[in-house]
Design a protein around this motif. Structure first.
Motif, mmCIF file in Angstrom:
data_model
loop_
_atom_site.group_PDB
_atom_site.id
_atom_site.type_symbol
_atom_site.label_atom_id
_atom_site.label_comp_id
_atom_site.label_asym_id
_atom_site.label_seq_id
_atom_site.Cartn_x
_atom_site.Cartn_y
_atom_site.Cartn_z
ATOM 1 N N HIS A 10 -31.269 -31.425 32.520
ATOM 2 C CA HIS A 10 -31.059 -32.541 31.593
ATOM 3 C C HIS A 10 -29.593 -32.862 31.315
ATOM 4 O O HIS A 10 -29.284 -33.961 30.843
ATOM 5 N N PHE A 11 -28.704 -31.935 31.604
ATOM 6 C CA PHE A 11 -27.275 -32.164 31.376
ATOM 7 C C PHE A 11 -26.484 -31.755 32.621
ATOM 8 O O PHE A 11 -25.635 -30.859 32.573
ATOM 9 N N PRO A 12 -26.774 -32.406 33.745
ATOM 10 C CA PRO A 12 -26.149 -32.003 35.015
ATOM 11 C C PRO A 12 -24.644 -32.232 35.041
ATOM 12 O O PRO A 12 -23.955 -31.690 35.908
ATOM 13 N N GLN A 13 -24.124 -33.026 34.095
ATOM 14 C CA GLN A 13 -22.689 -33.294 34.063
ATOM 15 C C GLN A 13 -21.877 -32.112 33.528
ATOM 16 O O GLN A 13 -20.655 -32.073 33.680
ATOM 17 N N PHE A 14 -22.534 -31.145 32.894
ATOM 18 C CA PHE A 14 -21.820 -30.001 32.332
ATOM 19 C C PHE A 14 -21.333 -29.067 33.439
ATOM 20 O O PHE A 14 -22.092 -28.713 34.349
ATOM 21 N N GLU A 15 -20.070 -28.660 33.330
ATOM 22 C CA GLU A 15 -19.502 -27.741 34.315
ATOM 23 C C GLU A 15 -20.134 -26.362 34.166
ATOM 24 O O GLU A 15 -20.660 -26.003 33.109
ATOM 25 N N ASN A 16 -20.068 -25.575 35.224
ATOM 26 C CA ASN A 16 -20.760 -24.281 35.253
ATOM 27 C C ASN A 16 -20.294 -23.338 34.144
ATOM 28 O O ASN A 16 -21.102 -22.631 33.535
ATOM 29 N N ASP A 17 -18.976 -23.300 33.888
ATOM 30 C CA ASP A 17 -18.468 -22.412 32.842
ATOM 31 C C ASP A 17 -18.995 -22.813 31.473
ATOM 32 O O ASP A 17 -19.278 -21.948 30.632
ATOM 33 N N MET A 111 -18.289 -25.491 18.715
ATOM 34 C CA MET A 111 -18.092 -26.881 19.149
ATOM 35 C C MET A 111 -16.624 -27.225 19.360
ATOM 36 O O MET A 111 -16.263 -27.916 20.316
ATOM 37 N N ASP A 112 -15.734 -26.763 18.479
ATOM 38 C CA ASP A 112 -14.309 -27.029 18.651
ATOM 39 C C ASP A 112 -13.792 -26.392 19.934
ATOM 40 O O ASP A 112 -12.976 -26.979 20.657
ATOM 41 N N THR A 113 -14.263 -25.193 20.221
ATOM 42 C CA THR A 113 -13.869 -24.513 21.459
ATOM 43 C C THR A 113 -14.321 -25.304 22.675
ATOM 44 O O THR A 113 -13.568 -25.458 23.652
ATOM 45 N N PHE A 114 -15.545 -25.823 22.615
ATOM 46 C CA PHE A 114 -16.055 -26.647 23.724
ATOM 47 C C PHE A 114 -15.171 -27.875 23.939
ATOM 48 O O PHE A 114 -14.857 -28.244 25.071
ATOM 49 N N MET A 115 -14.775 -28.539 22.838
ATOM 50 C CA MET A 115 -13.978 -29.764 22.937
ATOM 51 C C MET A 115 -12.631 -29.485 23.596
ATOM 52 O O MET A 115 -12.128 -30.295 24.383
ATOM 53 N N LYS A 119 -13.833 -30.197 29.716
ATOM 54 C CA LYS A 119 -13.738 -31.659 29.806
ATOM 55 C C LYS A 119 -15.111 -32.309 29.811
ATOM 56 O O LYS A 119 -15.294 -33.393 29.253
ATOM 57 N N SER A 120 -16.082 -31.671 30.448
ATOM 58 C CA SER A 120 -17.412 -32.286 30.526
ATOM 59 C C SER A 120 -18.046 -32.404 29.140
ATOM 60 O O SER A 120 -18.772 -33.358 28.864
ATOM 61 N N TRP A 121 -17.769 -31.436 28.255
ATOM 62 C CA TRP A 121 -18.275 -31.539 26.875
ATOM 63 C C TRP A 121 -17.544 -32.658 26.138
ATOM 64 O O TRP A 121 -18.163 -33.442 25.426
ATOM 65 N N TYR A 122 -16.227 -32.725 26.295
ATOM 66 C CA TYR A 122 -15.434 -33.788 25.655
ATOM 67 C C TYR A 122 -15.950 -35.167 26.057
ATOM 68 O O TYR A 122 -16.193 -36.028 25.205
ATOM 69 N N TYR A 123 -16.154 -35.379 27.348
ATOM 70 C CA TYR A 123 -16.628 -36.682 27.816
ATOM 71 C C TYR A 123 -18.059 -36.952 27.348
ATOM 72 O O TYR A 123 -18.418 -38.099 27.056
ATOM 73 N N PHE A 124 -18.863 -35.906 27.266
ATOM 74 C CA PHE A 124 -20.231 -36.056 26.776
ATOM 75 C C PHE A 124 -20.234 -36.519 25.322
ATOM 76 O O PHE A 124 -20.991 -37.419 24.946
#
Length: 212
Positions: A10-17, A111-115, A119-124
């Protein structure tokens, strides 16, 4: 299916890490149809990534009337919950599951760490904001510039596209609440649409007919 498999689906845009980090820090939660997920005035401790089901987002007026905003579907997240969770603000929105729903809960502390780190979380997150802003603009234009019959047709077409089905399980009362109208008005307009050959009315179901 594991959380990792659900993310890949469902979230294929997320990078593996990022996927690995979500698996490590986040949990899977289920909600029954009709269950409240977000209440007005509630502090948000997490945001959710939908993996199945559907969530209705709306806000309430001063007299308790509902104003429908948008639906969340698999592959989406609530943009407003990002803000409320990150800034420790109370929610102005309400949300409930319209069908049995499953979501990955992302706690605010990561969430802040993800941002910062992914990058994939930021763009999401940015894309979620953009999509919801467009939804709100469409809703405002509908209210400000269209009569109730046009708003009703737009609402039904929006649900049809969302569910990818011409058969909508809806009561007239549900539609009236979403459009901040009365059941009598909605029933009359639906009957007019049926006479015009746009819909066929069944018990608690509305069938959208092909355009002639």
């Amino acid at each position: 299916m594991s959380i990792k498999e659900k993310l890949k689906t469902h979230f294929p845009q997320f990078e593996n890490d990022l996927v690995d980090c979500i698996v490590k820090h986040c949990t899977l939660r289920t909600f029954k149809a009709g269950e409240a997920i977000i209440r007005s005035g509630q502090y948000m401790k997490s945001t959710m990534l939908l993996t199945s089901g559907k969530v209705k987002i709306y806000t309430e007026g001063e007299e308790g009337e509902e104003f429908f905003m948008y639906f969340l579907e698999p592959g989406q997240a609530c943009a407003m919950s990002f803000i409320c969770a990150a800034r420790n603000k109370k929610s102005d929105l309400e949300a409930f599951a319209t069908e049995d729903t499953e979501a990955i809960m992302v706690p605010i502390e990561v969430m802040d760490t993800f941002m910062v780190n992914y990058k994939s979380w930021y763009y999401f997150v940015v894309e979620s904001y953009r999509n919801r802003y467009q939804e709100l603009l469409d809703s405002l234009r509908s209210v400000a510039f269209h009569a109730m019959d046009e708003r009703l047709e737009y609402y039904l077409m929006k649900l049809k596209n969302s569910q990818q089905s011409n058969l909508l399980a809806l009561t007239h009362e549900q539609i009236a609440r979403d459009l901040n109208s009365s059941r009598v008005v909605i029933s009359r307009l639906l009957k007019q649409m049926e006479i015009a050959g746009k819909v066929k009315l069944h018990r608690n179901t509305i069938e959208l007919l092909p355009m002639k």
